[in-house]
Design a protein around this motif. Structure first.
Motif, PDB file in Angstrom:
ATOM      1  N   ASN A   1      -1.194   6.049  -5.936  1.00 14.31           N
ATOM      2  CA  ASN A   1      -1.921   5.481  -4.801  1.00 14.31           C
ATOM      3  C   ASN A   1      -2.347   4.055  -5.144  1.00 14.31           C
TER       4      ASN A   1
ATOM      5  N   SER B   1       0.857  -1.180   0.000  1.00 17.32           N
ATOM      6  CA  SER B   1       0.000   0.000   0.000  1.00 17.32           C
ATOM      7  C   SER B   1       0.888   1.224   0.000  1.00 17.32           C
ATOM      8  N   TRP B   2       0.644   2.131  -0.932  1.00 19.30           N
ATOM      9  CA  TRP B   2       1.325   3.424  -0.865  1.00 19.30           C
ATOM     10  C   TRP B   2       0.356   4.520  -1.281  1.00 19.30           C
TER      11      TRP B   2
ATOM     12  N   THR C   1      -3.229   0.057  -3.462  1.00 17.72           N
ATOM     13  CA  THR C   1      -3.416  -0.880  -2.360  1.00 17.72           C
ATOM     14  C   THR C   1      -3.697  -2.247  -2.954  1.00 17.72           C
TER      15      THR C   1
ATOM     16  N   ASP D   1      -2.555   7.334  -0.655  1.00 22.95           N
ATOM     17  CA  ASP D   1      -3.831   7.251   0.059  1.00 22.95           C
ATOM     18  C   ASP D   1      -4.893   6.851  -0.957  1.00 22.95           C
ATOM     19  N   THR D   2      -5.057   5.555  -1.110  1.00 21.67           N
ATOM     20  CA  THR D   2      -5.885   5.026  -2.190  1.00 21.67           C
ATOM     21  C   THR D   2      -7.356   5.435  -2.046  1.00 21.67           C
ATOM     22  N   ARG D   3      -7.851   5.357  -0.809  1.00 21.17           N
ATOM     23  CA  ARG D   3      -9.265   5.685  -0.583  1.00 21.17           C
ATOM     24  C   ARG D   3      -9.568   7.133  -0.975  1.00 21.17           C
ATOM     25  N   ALA D   4      -8.708   8.039  -0.491  1.00 20.20           N
ATOM     26  CA  ALA D   4      -8.925   9.458  -0.788  1.00 20.20           C
ATOM     27  C   ALA D   4      -8.813   9.709  -2.297  1.00 20.20           C
TER      28      ALA D   4
END
Ligand code: MCN
Ligand code: MOS
Length: 734
Positions: free
Chosen positions: A325, A154-155, A327, A157-160
């Motif tokens: 981003n 994970s690098w 994940t 901020d995938t959700r944002a």
């Protein structure tokens, strides 16, 4: 000694050195070996998926003609467990009364002929106390193993990033269980002499078989010899030491006779692993102009109770594109199923299907050509580490593939290309395959007659190892190919790794490179003993080897022949060992690259009947330096056939109530036949890779990858219908 700058022996499509043996039947596969007083084993398999053996009646079998022994959990010797390392050995067979999957061995019968062994096996009566099996990947009661092989990443901020993206593609995909089905039935022949054991076995990893047998039977490893001169395919099935191998050795020890076991085709469906089913979910975010801003990829695959399996599907999304981003999360679900295991391109095959389908969905949503979208997000450096790639010619793969295919003729609108009643579709996929290389050793010898013998305890599973290593050694020793013999498949040779992970060519080739260099150095040392030698004072870098001679670079006259050096020193031969342990990426300051590739596919769909056929496949592959273009092309063609199988046919179907595999024969389990296979165009692009001294990358698995996505994408282009499950069968198409 500068090598491989202008290679003479490596590169071109040399015929297989073992071709004549193979086509005349002289090549000896494990079940071609026999022994005068050999006995034969037959297996009895559980007919429930969970529970225990409550009752066993072996009387009729024991008194059947020719029967020497019947082994069950009631009388089998207790064995130690095998290695628990990568690709662990399943627990000792016949250790207790528990049944964990349909097809688990409950008895082995030994008799004087194979027919009598299997006739007696059918007379064994087993009574079960069944439990309710866990068989469904969605079963909430099944144990879940998050990040089982530590590859989650994970690098950013995938959700944002997904919340902020202009466009988001979100979808779920499934892939079916597949069964490796090498053509050659797996077979083992075991013979004990006191505590020493000799085994012929259909394996991709002889040194692992030796270590496992020694450990499980509690005997010195030096006394166990494993032989495998030829294997009738493996596709990953030969990467583990399966229970039938242990049972054959056990049967031989118990009866005091050499024992042979040849698996049946139905047993090959339950006893030597299979590709797990997966359920995957992906979300991709992008800007309107087609820049990826987020990838979130989650995958769940199946694993046996007590099993382990490496199936990194979501990991595919961490290496393919430049994206700020990302994940990726993989997990496994434990079920009462036969062991899942590597099958050609494990994880990559299924993960690539999802990622490359989703990229196609995105290209359609954005109205950007699928190839152009991929180029806009090209990963110039390794996305996860930021290190430069050791080599990457994916852009050339795209260019060459598109050109040879005629991608520019594609009319973007789905359903807009036709030929007669057929809908025509063009689809593509990119591939960024993983890198794998294990340590390996080899030994090289040059004899007084000017011939060389090079060897390592590895296998040639049909790939061409014998041939390419003969070519490579001829190149590195400056000999003609017919003067060089390459030996493998015998654990009395220096240890080598598995033929697996598309990594043997790099591992073994690097070891052969080291051994040959060390051998030339040994000849230099021998020559230097004579101060009058034209080679006196020379270093490896000062010399070249040609025509069986070591000479000063650019001065063919100033040198000596191998034979001359040996004669002068009164030696019959000289040998040297080579070892190849890969550097870490940090040591090398680069990300070791696996192969890259691009696949372009044309399909035809009959909209009335839902018939699908592949009309053309164009593949462009970056495999680093190609050692033998003919064999490498065969690898891509064979892989492509497997990929068409995965995309359109292969599906190991189990009965949902009992876990019994319903199509465990080659009549019922569909694989592509010649009529399903179109014209296949293969090009190799790129040049030597910087990570290993011979510049190679693997090509053994990449040929399968990308086919599922390219075909599904072509189906979408032909029909406007997005199929997110493979195989793409008629019911899914209509
Ligand atoms: N090769 C080449 N130049 C390169 C790399 C490879 O010419 N730079 C050619 C050589 O002929 C080499 C072959 O390709 O022998 C495969 O090399 P590599 O990619 O290093 O793969 P491995 O030797 O590690 O073989 C294993 C790989 C895997 S993991 C599966 S699964 C698979 C495959 O090979 N199973 C196969 N190809 C198979 N081919 C056959 N016929 N049968 C199988 O079971
Ligand atoms: Mo290949 S599935 O790594 O043998």
């Amino acid at each position: 000694m500068t090598i491989l700058e202008r290679p003479r022996h490596v590169g071109p499509g040399v015929d297989r050195v073992d071709g004549p043996q193979k086509v005349t039947g002289a090549a000896r596969y494990p079940n071609d070996f026999s022994h005068p007083d050999m006995a034969h084993a037959a297996l009895v398999r559980a007919t429930i998926a969970a529970g225990r053996v409550a009752r066993l009646d072996t009387g009729a079998a024991e008194s059947a003609p020719g029967v020497l022994a019947v082994l069950t959990h009631l009388n089998a010797p207790r064995l130690a467990t095998g290695p628990s390392a990568l690709l662990a050995t399943p627990p000792p067979p016949l250790r207790d009364d528990r049944i964990l999957y349909y097809g688990q061995y409950v008895a082995v019968v030994v008799a004087d002929t194979p027919e009598r062994a299997s006739a007696a096996a059918r007379r064994i009566e087993v009574g079960y106390e069944p439990a309710e099996p866990l068989l469904d990947i969605h079963d909430p009661r099944a144990e879940r193993l998050p990040d089982p092989w530590g590859s989650d990443a994970s690098w950013g901020d995938t959700r944002a990033a997904l919340d902020d993206a202009h466009v988001v593609i979100e979808a779920s995909y499934t892939t079916a269980e597949n069964t490796n089905n090498p053509l050659g039935l797996f077979s083992t022949l075991a013979e004990w002499d006191g505590d020493t054991l000799t085994v012929h076995d259909s394996t991709q990893w002889p040194t692992r078989v030796r270590a496992t047998l020694a450990q499980m039977f509690g005997v010195p490893e030096a006394g166990v010899r494993v032989l495998v001169l030829y294997v009738g395919g493996g596709f990953g099935a030969g990467l583990r030491v399966w229970p039938h191998v242990i049972l054959t050795a056990m049967a031989a020890r118990q009866t005091g006779r050499p024992v042979k076991l040849v698996m049946t085709r139905p047993e090959m469906f339950t006893g030597i692993g299979h590709r797990p089913a997966t359920v995957q979910h992906i979300r991709i975010g992008a800007t309107r102009d087609g820049r990826l801003t987020a990838i979130e990829h989650e995958s769940r695959s199946t694993v046996a109770i007590e099993g382990d399996n490496i199936e990194p599907c979501a990991t595919v999304s961490t290496a393919a594109y430049a994206c700020p981003n990302v994940t990726a999360h993989d997990e496994q679900v434990r079920l009462n199923i036969p062991w899942t295991n590597s099958m050609r391109a494990p994880g990559e095959a299924q993960g690539n299907f999802v990622l490359e389908s989703a990229i196609d969905e995105l290209s359609h949503a954005l109205g950007i050509d699928p190839l152009e979208l991929r180029l806009r997000n090209y990963a110039e450096v390794h996305p996860r580490s930021g290190l430069p790639w050791s080599s990457k010619a994916l852009r050339e793969c795209y260019e060459v593939g598109a050109e040879r295919f005629g991608w520019s003729r594609r009319v973007p609108e789905p359903g807009s290309m036709r030929e007669g009643d057929w809908l025509v579709g063009y689809g593509m996929a990119g591939i960024s395959y993983f890198w794998y290389q294990a340590p390996c050793q080899a030994r090289a010898t040059v004899r007084g007659d000017g011939t060389a013998y090079v060897r390592s305890a590895v296998t040639d599973i049909g790939t061409g190892t014998y041939t390419i290593m003969t070519q490579l050694a001829a190149e590195l020793l400056g000999l003609e190919q017919d003067r060089v013999t390459f030996g493998l498949g015998d654990t009395s040779m220096p240890p080598g790794p598995q033929a697996g992970g598309s990594g043997l060519t790099a591992a073994l080739g690097s070891a052969v490179h080291a051994a040959c260099r060390n051998l030339v150095r040994a000849f230099l040392d021998a020559a230097a003993a004579d101060p009058a030698s034209p080679l006196a004072g020379c270093d490896l870098d000062d010399v070249a080897v040609t025509g069986g001679r070591v000479h000063r670079v650019g001065e063919p006259e100033r040198g000596e022949s191998y034979a001359g050096i040996l004669a002068m020193r009164g030696l019959d031969e000289l040998s040297a060992d080579g070892d190849s342990t890969p550097r870490t990426p940090q040591e090398a300051g680069m990300a070791p690259a696996g192969p890259f590739g691009a696949r372009f596919v044309e399909v035809r769909v009959d909209p009335e009947l839902g018939r699908l056929s592949v009309a053309r496949v164009v593949s462009a592959i970056d495999g680093g330096r190609i050692l033998n273009e003919k064999l490498a092309r065969s690898q891509i063609i064979g892989g492509t056939v497997g990929g068409i199988g995965m995309a359109m046919f292969e599906d190991t179907v189990s009965d949902p109530g009992t876990g019994r595999i319903a199509n465990a024969t080659l009549g019922d389990y569909l694989v592509p036949v010649n009529a399903d296979i179109p014209d296949m165009d293969v090009s190799f692009v790129g040049g030597p890779d910087a990570f290993n001294p011979i510049g190679v990358k693997g090509v053994g698995e990449i040929g399968l990858v990308g086919m599922a996505a390219a075909i599904a994408n072509a189906v979408f282009h032909a029909t406007g219908k997005r199929i997110r499950s493979v195989p793409i069968t008629i019911d899914r198409l209509l």
